[in-house]
Design an enzyme around this catalytic site. Structure first.
Site, PDB file in Angstrom:
ATOM      1  N   ARG A  46       0.829  -1.216   0.000  1.00 10.32           N
ATOM      2  CA  ARG A  46       0.000   0.000   0.000  1.00 10.32           C
ATOM      3  C   ARG A  46       0.858   1.259   0.000  1.00 10.32           C
ATOM      4  O   ARG A  46       0.414   2.322   0.405  1.00 10.32           O
ATOM      5  CB  ARG A  46      -0.937   0.014   1.198  1.00 10.32           C
ATOM      6  CG  ARG A  46      -0.214  -0.084   2.534  1.00 10.32           C
ATOM      7  CD  ARG A  46      -1.156   0.314   3.621  1.00 10.32           C
ATOM      8  NE  ARG A  46      -0.598   0.046   4.936  1.00 10.32           N
ATOM      9  CZ  ARG A  46      -1.167   0.416   6.053  1.00 10.32           C
ATOM     10  NH1 ARG A  46      -2.306   1.071   6.020  1.00 10.32           N
ATOM     11  NH2 ARG A  46      -0.623   0.148   7.208  1.00 10.32           N
ATOM     12  N   ASP A  98      -6.332  -3.839   0.412  1.00  6.79           N
ATOM     13  CA  ASP A  98      -6.956  -2.836  -0.462  1.00  6.79           C
ATOM     14  C   ASP A  98      -5.996  -1.711  -0.831  1.00  6.79           C
ATOM     15  O   ASP A  98      -6.361  -0.790  -1.564  1.00  6.79           O
ATOM     16  CB  ASP A  98      -8.209  -2.258   0.203  1.00  6.79           C
ATOM     17  CG  ASP A  98      -7.906  -1.613   1.551  1.00  6.79           C
ATOM     18  OD1 ASP A  98      -6.716  -1.478   1.897  1.00  6.79           O
ATOM     19  OD2 ASP A  98      -8.862  -1.255   2.263  1.00  6.79           O
ATOM     20  N   ASP A 132      11.211  -6.534   8.376  1.00  8.94           N
ATOM     21  CA  ASP A 132      10.799  -5.628   7.302  1.00  8.94           C
ATOM     22  C   ASP A 132      10.575  -4.219   7.827  1.00  8.94           C
ATOM     23  O   ASP A 132      10.394  -3.286   7.039  1.00  8.94           O
ATOM     24  CB  ASP A 132       9.529  -6.136   6.611  1.00  8.94           C
ATOM     25  CG  ASP A 132       8.413  -6.431   7.593  1.00  8.94           C
ATOM     26  OD1 ASP A 132       8.602  -7.307   8.451  1.00  8.94           O
ATOM     27  OD2 ASP A 132       7.356  -5.778   7.527  1.00  8.94           O
TER      28      ASP A 132
END
Ligand code: AMP
Ligand code: MG
Length: 481
Positions: free
Chosen positions: A89, A121, A248
């Site tokens: 995202r 999303d 990460d």
């Protein structure tokens, strides 16, 4: 002229490191926050970019001049488990070259789906993006290496997170977004050639001095260890808990990155955890230096063949390098503690003296920030911090120690600038976020104003210096929202 001078050097890496991506335009963008000082230091025209029409840049509807957007690939160990990730995202627009000749990633977080989004999303919501803005800028004001926040744009769209929440895009500014997990991705996907390419890029960008070392990979690793050790020491000294130190979320540059469930500790307890998903306390306050070393071991694994031809010797060297983390960390922590206690000289007993205070603080559930901030007053006013006999006993030791150093005048200023008065207290952050989500930006702006000068005590920042009311205990934070 907006002042963009974007380059796109990350695209010179092998294609496995990124995918082209385009921000998905949003319906009704609105500029919620814009960081004029940061814009100016990047060489951007703050007055121009603050104009209403340019919100389209910070929402992802228009690309700034020179942008060649990509999503970056990476992997990572999340709570100890290896996972393939990537910018699901976030979209990197390019690297802004500043008037001072520095290079900064300009990234839109929450700008829509990328090839790494999986079932996500690609969006972010207003609350967490404002939260990242607030806390990253507070860290910067405290002098701690961190990614920064240039803008938050509301999207005018709803994002589904259980309920429907208002969407937002954060413009993040970073030395780079190369993570320990980027090296893990390189090793897993491309093996040694990919690791070598990423290493050469990382050295050039962050550790140019390592290029001339006898073994650049080893010199690079040592340098990353040093910066992480220094960073974690700085976190602990201000009571910061990152909350999700997955590999990460650890930057090779040594900046604090990925403000998810992070929070500042109030009452001192090394086991403090705020993250609602950290059931084991893996990322608790007092575990952060151990976890950083665990993460660095994952980085070392990707570089082993470059440390030495023979695996055994490579492992031995890596272990020794990671062990140096502890030295640097303890050294920085102790130097910071001395400053917090007003100690201008060094004595062997200083570590014990600091531990003595921490032991009392833990047992008394004393507020981290306020206790240190009140210490200068406790030099002359015995009860300024506490009347507890255990504190009084410690205070006597401390005063004896202060008497053994040359007098005196620099002590209060040293303590003042080593012990912030204002940190982003969770209850104040939540208050500001709730108001902002309801359309009232005043508490947010007041909070940001107070956080830009954390060392000052003024009448206007007074509400931000108070510990939370007892009712605010049991604070929890959430990730990935
Ligand atoms: P984070 O918890 O923000 O460090 O994210 C972990 C991973 O999940 C990263 O690869 C993110 O890009 C990805 N991710 C988080 N939220 C979303 C989302 N709403 N859509 C797509 N990917 C996401
Ligand atoms: Mg992350």
């Amino acid at each position: 002229m907006q002042g963009w001078r974007l380059e796109n050097t990350y695209r010179s890496l092998p294609v496995l490191f990124f995918s082209p991506a385009r921000p998905e335009p949003v319906r009704n963008p609105r500029l919620i926050l814009f960081n004029r000082n940061l814009a100016a230091s990047l060489g951007l025209d703050a007055d121009e970019l603050a104009k209403k029409e340019h919100v389209s840049i910070f929402a992802g509807n228009t690309l700034p001049q020179g942008a060649k957007p990509i999503a970056q690939a990476y992997a990572g160990h999340q709570f100890g488990n290896f996972t393939v990730l990537g910018d699901g995202r976030a979209i990197l627009l390019g690297e802004q070259m500043t008037p001072a000749g520095r290079r900064y990633d300009i990234q839109l977080k929450g700008a829509g789906r990328t090839s790494y989004s999986r079932s996500g999303d690609g969006r972010a919501t207003v609350g967490p993006m404002l939260r990242e803005y607030i806390i990253s800028e507070a860290m910067h004001a405290l002098g701690i290496p961190t990614t920064r926040s240039l803008a938050v744009a509301g999207t005018g769209e709803w994002v589904r997170r259980g309920t429907a929440l208002p969407g937002a895009v954060l413009t993040r500014v970073a030395d780079s977004h190369i993570r320990v997990g980027t090296f893990e991705w390189a090793a897993a996907q491309g093996g040694e050639p990919a690791v070598k390419a990423l290493l050469a890029y990382s050295i050039q960008r962050h550790y140019p001095g390592c290029a001339d070392a006898g073994n650049p990979a080893a010199a690079f690793f040592d340098a990353v260890v040093e910066r992480q050790a220094s960073l974690i020491a700085q976190w602990l000294l201000v009571g910061f808990i990152h909350g999700v130190m997955n590999t990460d979320n650890m930057a090779i540059s040594g900046e604090t990155i990925d403000y998810g469930p992070c929070a500042f500790m109030n009452e001192f307890d090394p086991e403090t955890v705020f993250s609602s998903i950290d059931h084991q306390g893996r990322y608790a306050y007092g575990n952060q230096s151990a976890i950083a070393q665990w993460n660095l071991a994952r980085l070392a694994e990707t570089l082993l063949s470059l440390f030495h031809d023979r695996e055994e010797e490579a492992i031995e060297w890596a272990n020794a390098a990671i062990a140096r983390f502890q030295d640097r960390f303890e050294n920085d922590w102790l130097a910071g503690m001395r400053a917090k206690l007003g100690l201008l000289t060094q004595e062997d007993g200083d570590h014990g003296l600091a531990d003595g205070l921490l032991a009392w603080m833990k047992q008394a559930r004393a507020d981290w920030t306020l206790t240190f901030r009140l210490l200068p007053a406790a030099r002359t006013a015995p009860g300024a911090v506490s009347d507890d006999p255990a504190f009084t006993e410690w205070r006597t030791r401390w005063l004896d120690r202060l008497r053994r150093q040359p007098p005196e005048s620099p002590v209060p200023p040293l303590m003042q600038r080593s012990n912030p008065a204002v940190i982003p207290r969770n209850h104040k952050v939540e208050e500001a976020l709730a108001a902002a989500v309801d359309g009232d930006d005043l508490p947010l702006n007041r909070l940001l104003e107070a956080l830009t000068r954390p060392w000052e005590e003024t009448s206007s920042n007074e509400p931000f210096r108070e510990p939370p009311p007892a009712s605010a205990c049991g604070y929890k934070t959430f990730c990935g929202t």
